[in-house]
Design an enzyme around this catalytic site. Structure first.
Site, PDB file in Angstrom:
ATOM      1  N   LYS A 286      26.256  34.487  26.390  1.00  0.00           N
ATOM      2  CA  LYS A 286      24.883  35.458  26.379  1.00  0.00           C
ATOM      3  C   LYS A 286      23.865  35.154  25.293  1.00  0.00           C
ATOM      4  O   LYS A 286      24.009  34.930  24.038  1.00  0.00           O
ATOM      5  CB  LYS A 286      25.758  36.809  26.189  1.00  0.00           C
ATOM      6  CG  LYS A 286      26.915  36.882  27.378  1.00  0.00           C
ATOM      7  CD  LYS A 286      26.512  37.220  28.454  1.00  0.00           C
ATOM      8  CE  LYS A 286      28.148  37.292  30.003  1.00  0.00           C
ATOM      9  NZ  LYS A 286      28.545  35.819  30.136  1.00  0.00           N
ATOM     10  N   ASP A 287      22.956  35.565  25.712  1.00  0.00           N
ATOM     11  CA  ASP A 287      21.597  36.261  25.021  1.00  0.00           C
ATOM     12  C   ASP A 287      21.537  36.618  23.434  1.00  0.00           C
ATOM     13  O   ASP A 287      22.638  37.739  23.790  1.00  0.00           O
ATOM     14  CB  ASP A 287      20.646  36.069  25.201  1.00  0.00           C
ATOM     15  CG  ASP A 287      19.878  35.147  26.636  1.00  0.00           C
ATOM     16  OD1 ASP A 287      20.548  33.605  26.270  1.00  0.00           O
ATOM     17  OD2 ASP A 287      18.610  35.517  27.168  1.00  0.00           O
ATOM     18  N   LYS A 288      21.324  36.804  22.828  1.00  0.00           N
ATOM     19  CA  LYS A 288      20.752  36.970  21.637  1.00  0.00           C
ATOM     20  C   LYS A 288      20.199  38.447  21.683  1.00  0.00           C
ATOM     21  O   LYS A 288      20.373  39.499  20.954  1.00  0.00           O
ATOM     22  CB  LYS A 288      20.000  36.114  19.911  1.00  0.00           C
ATOM     23  CG  LYS A 288      19.339  36.721  19.212  1.00  0.00           C
ATOM     24  CD  LYS A 288      18.761  36.008  18.489  1.00  0.00           C
ATOM     25  CE  LYS A 288      19.075  37.076  16.856  1.00  0.00           C
ATOM     26  NZ  LYS A 288      17.558  35.901  15.464  1.00  0.00           N
TER      27      LYS A 288
END
Length: 654
Positions: A286-288
């Site tokens: 999952k992205d930041k």
């Protein structure tokens, strides 16, 4: 390409671990943040559904700490938005990577996806269809580990000094690996009370009894500390705290995180637990730049120890603990559910209804999003193409040569040194943070020499090397899909491909009425796929010929770089689509509650029915390897590239 009036829209910069090779992205975001300090503007669209092909987690080493890199990043930026926008003129736009079409007929409108993390929330969907939520902090109790409720003696048996030392040990604030507590009245009962007191009051610690100079001591320590791991246990010296047989070997938990990508989060957890990151497993990264909720599994770490981290860590919460006999595997997830808020929207109610109905009924073109291709003047697909061409001097040159655009200062100096001297050692000295791809390649050249670039490039972790050729596949796919839609529109035609099980077959003339555009797939080039039987099949061949590649020979002499190919749906129709337009006055006010808000009992603020701003709150579910960016692009009809959004941001700031 369909042209759409874009107005003054601020779109949040995409940020993904897909861009491991392009180490300038954090600076890009920080400059935007700095340029907007004190301003209520936001920055666009972000995606977190791209699912790696078992990728992206190996490039981060333990040689430099996060703190060091963040400090370097913070000290290496200048915040003039106009100069930054000027640098970003060298970046990519959507049309550069084949993203040129829309499927809906509504008129585009403006909206701001706030920099607030709470405006972009992602919940993982497991393979059983269950959406991951953080809604329980309780720790499961084992039948075999049944401590009674702490008695009054538990709280008094330890001195204030003991408690202070144990607290510091638990938070890794002291240099010692353990704390020894002398047993004054040496009885089994007394020792048991001390053991229970330490574990009840300091759940991050384990205990054991030792004899020292004829005296009994209770030794408190972190179970996975270096000394504990270093000691070899034997039949005559078993580990005091063995894992109960009735308990599954893996502790599964839900990880709620803000402003950290998945691997960064795991690195932080492993650091505090003093274990190696590879004992953690997960189904997708999952992205930041979002709030994300996903399931994680860890080998033989108790829920009690994990729960303790909630007291120690910022921007993380762990909960919903359970013990199971299996880890998690990449790709096992069904997808992700998104809750997205677009603030300060300009569309009329009718435009919004048309846009959202189209998203639900038709869907969006399943393009690979901009973060797949990098952010600088050297796109990742160009490096992938050079690898497939077996042109290793160009691979080295593309990665290391100076490039226009926004980059960290030390990377600029490293590239300048390389251009001047072609000396790996000298260039490497300019890199205080060596975990980037440039640092890995330079170390490889130092080790194997300039005449063995293939081996030097091989030092870069395999998953990150493959990222380049996957980027090239994505580049071809985007361009071919745009051609396919331009040529044949949104209907299935003879010669298109559909999947029957895992096998692709052509649509025959007599069967064309059985299928819709939602059934049609397009191939990513490779040696184990077939191509459409109409004009687009020839277009694939022509594009690869122009890139000096043979579509009939996609095997590489290095096995890792042989592309087998795959199939990808042209159109994705999101599931569970819902939306709501809300009014508000305060740009900073949250417009829905997160899992953590609900656990902490935070109510949703009362929104004025006649607020001066309007926001579009939308929810939808997407399968893996699908970009939420592209879904929101279809709603707004916006160019999601950093280059375009930076120009819009800069104009809006004036």
């Amino acid at each position: 390409m369909e042209t759409v009036e874009m107005n003054s829209v601020s779109l949040k910069r995409p940020h993904s671990e897909d861009d491991v090779a392009n180490t300038d992205e954090i600076k890009i975001q920080k400059i935007l943040e700095k340029s907007k300090s004190g301003n209520d503007s936001g920055q666009g669209i972000e995606t977190v559904t791209e699912q790696p092909e078992d990728m992206k987690n190996e490039i981060i080493s333990n040689e430099e700490s996060e703190e060091q890199e963040e400090e370097l990043e913070d000290s290496d930026e200048d915040g003039d938005p106009e100069s930054f926008a000027d640098m970003m003129k060298h970046g990519l736009t959507e049309s550069d990577v084949g993203i040129t079409k829309f499927v809906s007929s509504h008129k585009g409108f403006s909206g701001i996806l706030k920099e607030r993390y709470s405006d972009f929330v992602v919940h993982e969907i497991g393979k059983d269809g269950r959406v991951s939520h953080l809604d329980d902090f309780s720790v499961p109790v084992d039948d075999e580990v049944n401590f009674e409720d702490p008695s009054e003696e538990t709280f008094t048996v330890l001195s204030d000094e003991d408690k202070q030392r144990l607290e510091e040990l638990q938070l890794f604030k002291n240099k010692e690996a353990s704390v020894a507590i002398e047993v004054i009245e040496d009885t089994k009962e007394k020792r048991t009370v001390i053991h229970q007191a330490v574990k009840s009051l300091f759940p991050g610690l384990e205990t054991k009894t030792e004899d020292r100079d004829g005296k009994k001591y209770i030794i408190a320590y972190h179970a996975a500390g270096k000394k504990a791991l270093a000691k070899v246990r034997t039949a005559t010296d078993p580990r005091k705290h063995s894992w109960p047989k009735s308990r599954g070997s893996y502790c599964h938990f839900v990880l709620y995180k803000e402003n950290k990508d998945t691997m960064d989060a795991i690195n932080v957890l492993s650091k505090f637990l003093r274990v190696k990151p590879n004992i953690f497993s997960y189904m997708g990264t999952k992205d930041k730049r979002a709030i994300t909720v996903q399931e994680i599994a860890v080998l033989r770490i108790t829920a009690q120890r994990l729960a303790h981290l909630n007291k120690c860590l910022m921007n993380f919460k762990l909960g919903n603990f359970s013990y199971k006999n299996h880890p998690l595997k990449l790709g096992e997830l069904q997808g992700n559910h998104f809750t997205v808020v677009l603030r300060n929207i300009t569309g009329t109610d009718d435009q919004i209804e048309q846009a959202m109905h189209s998203l639900r009924e038709i869907g969006f073109i399943n393009y690979y999003g901009m973060q797949r291709f990098g952010t600088t003047a050297v796109p990742t697909y160009q490096i992938g193409r050079a690898i497939l061409q077996n042109n290793w001097n160009e691979v080295m040159d593309l990665i290391l040569k100076p490039r226009p655009g926004a980059e960290k200062g030390y990377l600029v100096k490293c590239r300048e040194e390389w251009a001047k001297t072609k000396d790996p050692a000298a260039a490497l000295k300019k890199l205080p943070v060596k975990r980037c791809v440039e640092g890995q390649l330079l170390r490889g050249l130092l080790k194997y020499g300039m005449k063995n670039i293939i081996s030097a490039f091989g030092i870069i972790p395999r998953n990150n090397r493959l990222m380049y050729i996957h980027s090239y596949q994505s580049y071809v796919w985007n361009n071919m899909v745009s051609k396919r839609i331009e040529e044949y529109g949104l209907r299935a035609v003879p010669g298109d491909l559909i999947l029957k099980g895992a096998t692709a077959v052509h649509i025959e003339e007599g069967d064309v009425d059985k299928y819709t555009i939602h059934d049609v797939v397009m191939p990513l080039p490779g040696f184990d796929i077939i191509y459409p039987k109409h004009k687009i099949g020839e277009a694939y061949k022509d594009m690869l010929i122009a890139d000096n590649l043979d579509i009939n020979n996609m095997r590489h002499k290095i096995r890792d770089y042989s592309l087998s190919g795959a199939y990808r749906k042209i159109i994705i129709r999101p599931q569970n689509v819902s939306w709501e337009v809300v009014a508000y006055d305060d740009p900073k006010i949250p417009l829905f509650t997160t899992d953590l808000d609900k656990l902490e009992g935070k109510p949703l603020p009362v929104l004025p029915p006649d607020g001066k701003f309007r926001a579009l709150k939308m929810e939808f579910s997407l399968p893996p390897s699908t970009y939420a960016t592209m879904a929101i692009r279809e709603v707004l009809k916006m160019d999601t590239s950093i280059k375009n959004q930076t120009q819009l941001n800069t104009t809006w700031l004036r």
